[in-house]
Design a protein around this motif. Structure first.
Motif, PDB file in Angstrom:
ATOM      1  N   GLU A 179       6.376   2.412   3.909  1.00  0.00           N
ATOM      2  CA  GLU A 179       7.490   2.721   4.962  1.00  0.00           C
ATOM      3  C   GLU A 179       7.442   4.268   5.650  1.00  0.00           C
ATOM      4  O   GLU A 179       8.098   4.298   6.415  1.00  0.00           O
ATOM      5  N   SER A 209       2.251   4.207  -7.043  1.00  0.00           N
ATOM      6  CA  SER A 209       2.708   5.110  -8.222  1.00  0.00           C
ATOM      7  C   SER A 209       2.817   4.520  -9.687  1.00  0.00           C
ATOM      8  O   SER A 209       2.885   3.005  -9.446  1.00  0.00           O
ATOM      9  N   CYS A 223      -5.309  10.165  -5.048  1.00  0.00           N
ATOM     10  CA  CYS A 223      -5.398   9.697  -6.193  1.00  0.00           C
ATOM     11  C   CYS A 223      -6.639  10.126  -7.107  1.00  0.00           C
ATOM     12  O   CYS A 223      -6.677  10.105  -8.232  1.00  0.00           O
ATOM     13  N   LYS A 226       1.868  -5.393   3.536  1.00  0.00           N
ATOM     14  CA  LYS A 226       3.269  -4.567   3.291  1.00  0.00           C
ATOM     15  C   LYS A 226       2.917  -3.065   3.148  1.00  0.00           C
ATOM     16  O   LYS A 226       2.800  -2.838   2.068  1.00  0.00           O
ATOM     17  N   GLU A 229       1.760  13.396 -13.292  1.00  0.00           N
ATOM     18  CA  GLU A 229       1.144  13.442 -12.150  1.00  0.00           C
ATOM     19  C   GLU A 229       1.799  14.277 -11.153  1.00  0.00           C
ATOM     20  O   GLU A 229       2.950  13.941 -10.555  1.00  0.00           O
ATOM     21  N   PHE A 270       1.586   5.692   0.730  1.00  0.00           N
ATOM     22  CA  PHE A 270       1.756   6.420   1.830  1.00  0.00           C
ATOM     23  C   PHE A 270       0.329   7.247   2.024  1.00  0.00           C
ATOM     24  O   PHE A 270       0.274   7.792   3.321  1.00  0.00           O
ATOM     25  N   THR A 320       0.877  -1.149  -0.008  1.00  0.00           N
ATOM     26  CA  THR A 320      -0.111  -0.002  -0.012  1.00  0.00           C
ATOM     27  C   THR A 320       0.654   1.283   0.037  1.00  0.00           C
ATOM     28  O   THR A 320       1.950   0.922   0.463  1.00  0.00           O
ATOM     29  N   ALA A 350      -2.732   2.568  -9.843  1.00  0.00           N
ATOM     30  CA  ALA A 350      -1.568   3.273 -10.157  1.00  0.00           C
ATOM     31  C   ALA A 350      -1.987   4.803 -10.128  1.00  0.00           C
ATOM     32  O   ALA A 350      -2.887   5.108  -9.497  1.00  0.00           O
TER      33      ALA A 350
HETATM   34  P1  NAD Z   1       4.985   4.299  -4.321  1.00  0.00           P
HETATM   35  O1  NAD Z   1       4.541   3.560  -5.719  1.00  0.00           O
HETATM   36  O2  NAD Z   1       6.322   4.919  -4.217  1.00  0.00           O
HETATM   37  O3  NAD Z   1       4.822   3.155  -2.949  1.00  0.00           O
HETATM   38  C1  NAD Z   1       3.550   2.249  -3.121  1.00  0.00           C
HETATM   39  C2  NAD Z   1       4.351   1.014  -2.206  1.00  0.00           C
HETATM   40  O4  NAD Z   1       5.201   0.281  -3.340  1.00  0.00           O
HETATM   41  C3  NAD Z   1       5.022   1.231  -1.063  1.00  0.00           C
HETATM   42  O5  NAD Z   1       4.709   0.283  -0.129  1.00  0.00           O
HETATM   43  C4  NAD Z   1       6.416   0.976  -1.171  1.00  0.00           C
HETATM   44  O6  NAD Z   1       7.065   0.628  -0.163  1.00  0.00           O
HETATM   45  C5  NAD Z   1       6.404   0.156  -2.378  1.00  0.00           C
HETATM   46  N1  NAD Z   1       7.593   0.269  -3.614  1.00  0.00           N
HETATM   47  C6  NAD Z   1       8.251   1.662  -3.861  1.00  0.00           C
HETATM   48  N2  NAD Z   1       9.019   1.216  -4.718  1.00  0.00           N
HETATM   49  C7  NAD Z   1       9.072   0.104  -5.045  1.00  0.00           C
HETATM   50  C8  NAD Z   1       9.750  -0.660  -5.649  1.00  0.00           C
HETATM   51  N3  NAD Z   1      10.938  -0.291  -6.669  1.00  0.00           N
HETATM   52  N4  NAD Z   1       9.537  -1.999  -5.786  1.00  0.00           N
HETATM   53  C9  NAD Z   1       8.644  -2.549  -5.114  1.00  0.00           C
HETATM   54  N5  NAD Z   1       8.083  -1.868  -4.196  1.00  0.00           N
HETATM   55  C10 NAD Z   1       7.957  -0.656  -4.382  1.00  0.00           C
HETATM   56  O7  NAD Z   1       3.758   4.946  -4.240  1.00  0.00           O
HETATM   57  P2  NAD Z   1       3.314   6.268  -2.921  1.00  0.00           P
HETATM   58  O8  NAD Z   1       4.250   7.484  -3.202  1.00  0.00           O
HETATM   59  O9  NAD Z   1       3.549   5.838  -1.637  1.00  0.00           O
HETATM   60  O10 NAD Z   1       1.897   6.704  -3.403  1.00  0.00           O
HETATM   61  C11 NAD Z   1       1.430   7.684  -4.187  1.00  0.00           C
HETATM   62  C12 NAD Z   1       0.979   7.097  -5.543  1.00  0.00           C
HETATM   63  O11 NAD Z   1       0.016   6.120  -5.230  1.00  0.00           O
HETATM   64  C13 NAD Z   1       0.517   7.990  -6.336  1.00  0.00           C
HETATM   65  O12 NAD Z   1       1.141   7.972  -7.692  1.00  0.00           O
HETATM   66  C14 NAD Z   1      -1.010   7.876  -6.340  1.00  0.00           C
HETATM   67  O13 NAD Z   1      -1.674   8.613  -7.589  1.00  0.00           O
HETATM   68  C15 NAD Z   1      -0.930   6.374  -6.306  1.00  0.00           C
HETATM   69  N6  NAD Z   1      -2.304   6.032  -5.675  1.00  0.00           N
HETATM   70  C16 NAD Z   1      -3.223   5.513  -6.670  1.00  0.00           C
HETATM   71  C17 NAD Z   1      -4.573   5.013  -6.177  1.00  0.00           C
HETATM   72  C18 NAD Z   1      -5.529   4.476  -6.928  1.00  0.00           C
HETATM   73  O14 NAD Z   1      -6.577   4.033  -6.483  1.00  0.00           O
HETATM   74  N7  NAD Z   1      -5.121   4.647  -8.092  1.00  0.00           N
HETATM   75  C19 NAD Z   1      -4.811   5.432  -4.805  1.00  0.00           C
HETATM   76  C20 NAD Z   1      -3.922   5.943  -3.910  1.00  0.00           C
HETATM   77  C21 NAD Z   1      -2.571   6.359  -4.393  1.00  0.00           C
END
Ligand code: NAD
Length: 497
Positions: A177, A227, A282, A174, A382, A150, A148, A249
């Protein structure tokens, strides 16, 4: 004082032995408030083994007993609503009211999971051939995992594990962090609700932990929200490993403002939907397309947005809080600078904003651009910050063309007094969640969260009936019973093909 964040593995809350230390910070001043010992590969594997073993007994627990755990859980979540919101506000910087909303939207999904018996009901048809009936069951998959982001540390974990577990699966969470303490409290309350040991596990960390989940053969399904780049990686790797994956995403949500709309409603709604939660939603409306004479409202909208003052989570006057991290702030500031350099008109610039006494926090003030075009970086990327991009079009058709050309398809809204315009928009728009005079059209849990195009990779969406389909396998049974002993000759299979 710094708190040690705990994993929940095999029914025990533990600090973990991981050597990689991750600090959790207060985004208002970037001081460390908690530390994570990131889960080791072995710790994640122990969680998977424990969840696998718990599945054998949990799947046999009668559905009404599983529902009773959910009833107790939603009761506990409500009882601890303010406490959860306080933890959440402290680690995300969200205002207290916004944090309560984050928790509430999650509680609603846990509440929906109480209805699991009805949700699991299959289909039956009598006499598919003479004396033969066919019926279906929904059976759980095994160990499922959730990764999930942040920005909704209560709501998004709660989109996943209550329904998955109510379906009879066991689950490994998970969380991000960057704000792990809210999910930890959610898990503690789940244990208090009476969930047997091993049914829910919590592992903290980053890519290392995620990669174990993605590659382990005992993980049957992965739910991800985050993301775009990471969602694509999760979807490709998970499906390559023959798992079921749903990956939500990033987004770029447009609203279309027709000149016949109620001006005051548009302005009031756009203020909250664009810069509320510092734009870190999002479903935030980050692009507003003003059709025809509606463009005359842009200066008044800018004045309304300028009145929003960011502040601390417990400041009742604060419109929103800081961004989650210095990196997030640096990214948003660089995009604002690019917007100016590429020729957009910056009507309101929040780049220099700060809160006295908290100058080291990740503050960005509300920012409004007009004259934005589809070639500009601020349009294409975004931003995930408190930045609204205003565009203009001559007709509704032209506005629809712009929205449909976007690679994203999470949410959109139209503001209008015309039923015909609204009908045309809802029918032609290639976006999964549409608001009509509603700014952030997030469906309640008896529907599903149905982002499209580059905002979602997978088939079945989060919560509602689609989540139950995602977390279960359908078994179809075709049965024939004999009233009395019959001869071997009569035991021939009917030909139904
Ligand atoms: P993120 O992609 O950086 O992190 C999300 C999760 O993935 C975290 O648990 C992180 O530890 C893990 N992660 C990060 N990099 C990784 C990698 N290289 N390999 C494996 N796991 C990895 O996202 P964020 O910054 O925490 O959240 C913001 C993003 O989430 C924005 O782009 C937002 O639009 C999106 N979002 C989408 C929705 C939706 O329903 N479409 C809802 C909420 C947030």
């Amino acid at each position: 004082m710094t708190t040690q964040v705990q994993h929940y593995i095999d029914g025990q809350f533990i600090d973990g032995n991981g050597k990689q230390q991750i600090s959790v910070t207060n985004p208002a001043n970037n001081q460390t408030i908690a530390m994570i010992n990131a889960a080791t590969v072995q710790e994640v594997e122990t969680a998977i083994a424990s969840a696998k073993s718990a599945f054998n007994s949990w799947k046999e627990v009668p559905v009404s007993e599983r529902a009773r755990v959910m009833f107790r859980y939603q009761h506990l979540l409500k009882e601890h609503h303010d406490e959860l919101a306080t933890i959440l506000a402290q680690e995300t910087g969200k205002t207290f009211d916004d944090a309560k909303g984050d928790v509430w939207r999650g509680i609603e999904v846990a509440e929906h999971a109480c209805n699991i018996a009805s949700l699991l009901m299959g289909e039956t048809v009598e006499n598919v051939a003479r004396g033969i009936d066919t019926y279906s069951y929904s059976q759980p998959l095994g160990v499922c995992a959730g990764i999930t982001p942040f920005n909704f540390p209560a709501m998004i974990p709660l989109w996943m594990f209550p329904l998955s577990i109510a379906c009879g699966n066991t689950f490994i969470l998970k969380p991000s962090e960057q704000d792990p303490m809210t999910p930890q409290r959610l898990v503690e309350l789940f244990e208090e609700a009476g969930a047997p040991k091993g049914v829910l596990q919590l592992v903290h960390g980053d890519k290392t932990a995620v990669d174990v989940l993605l590659n382990h053969q005992d993980i049957k399904a992965i739910s991800f929200v985050g993301s775009v780049g990471v969602a694509q990686y999760i979807y490709k790797t998970g499906t390559d490993n023959l798992k079921r994956v749903q990956a939500f995403a990033g987004a770029k949500n447009h609203c279309v403002v027709m000149p016949d709309a109620n001006k005051q409603q548009v302005i009031n709604n756009l203020v909250g939907a664009s810069v509320g939660a510092a734009g870190q939603r999002c479903m935030a409306l980050s692009v507003a397309i003003f059709v025809g004479a509606a463009k005359e409202w842009i200066p008044e909208l800018k004045e309304a947005i300028a009145k929003v003052k960011p502040g601390l989570w417990d400041d009742k006057e604060a419109g929103y809080g800081p961004l989650i991290s210095p990196a997030a702030k640096a990214r948003v500031l660089s995009l604002i600078a690019q917007g100016k350099a590429e020729g957009a008109s910056c009507l309101l610039d929040g780049s220099e904003f700060t809160v006295p006494g908290y100058e080291s926090g990740n503050w960005v003030g509300p920012t409004v651009f007009s004259k934005v075009t589809t070639e500009m970086t601020i349009y294409k990327e975004e931003i995930f910050g408190p930045v609204l991009c205003c565009m203009e079009s001559d007709t509704l058709e032209e506005a629809i063309e712009i929205v449909n050309a976007s690679p994203y398809g999470n949410g959109t809204s139209i503001f209008t007094a015309s039923g015909a315009a609204a009908r045309k928009y809802q029918h032609e728009i290639e976006v999964g969640q549409v608001g009509i005079n509603v700014p952030i059209p997030v469906p309640l849990p008896f529907f599903s969260f149905t982002g499209w195009k580059g905002s979602f990779y997978g088939d079945q969406h989060a919560y509602g009936k689609q989540a139950v389909r995602f977390y279960t396998e359908t078994k179809t049974i075709t049965a024939r019973w004999f009233e009395s002993q019959i001869s071997d000759a009569e035991h021939t299979a009917p030909n139904m093909t």
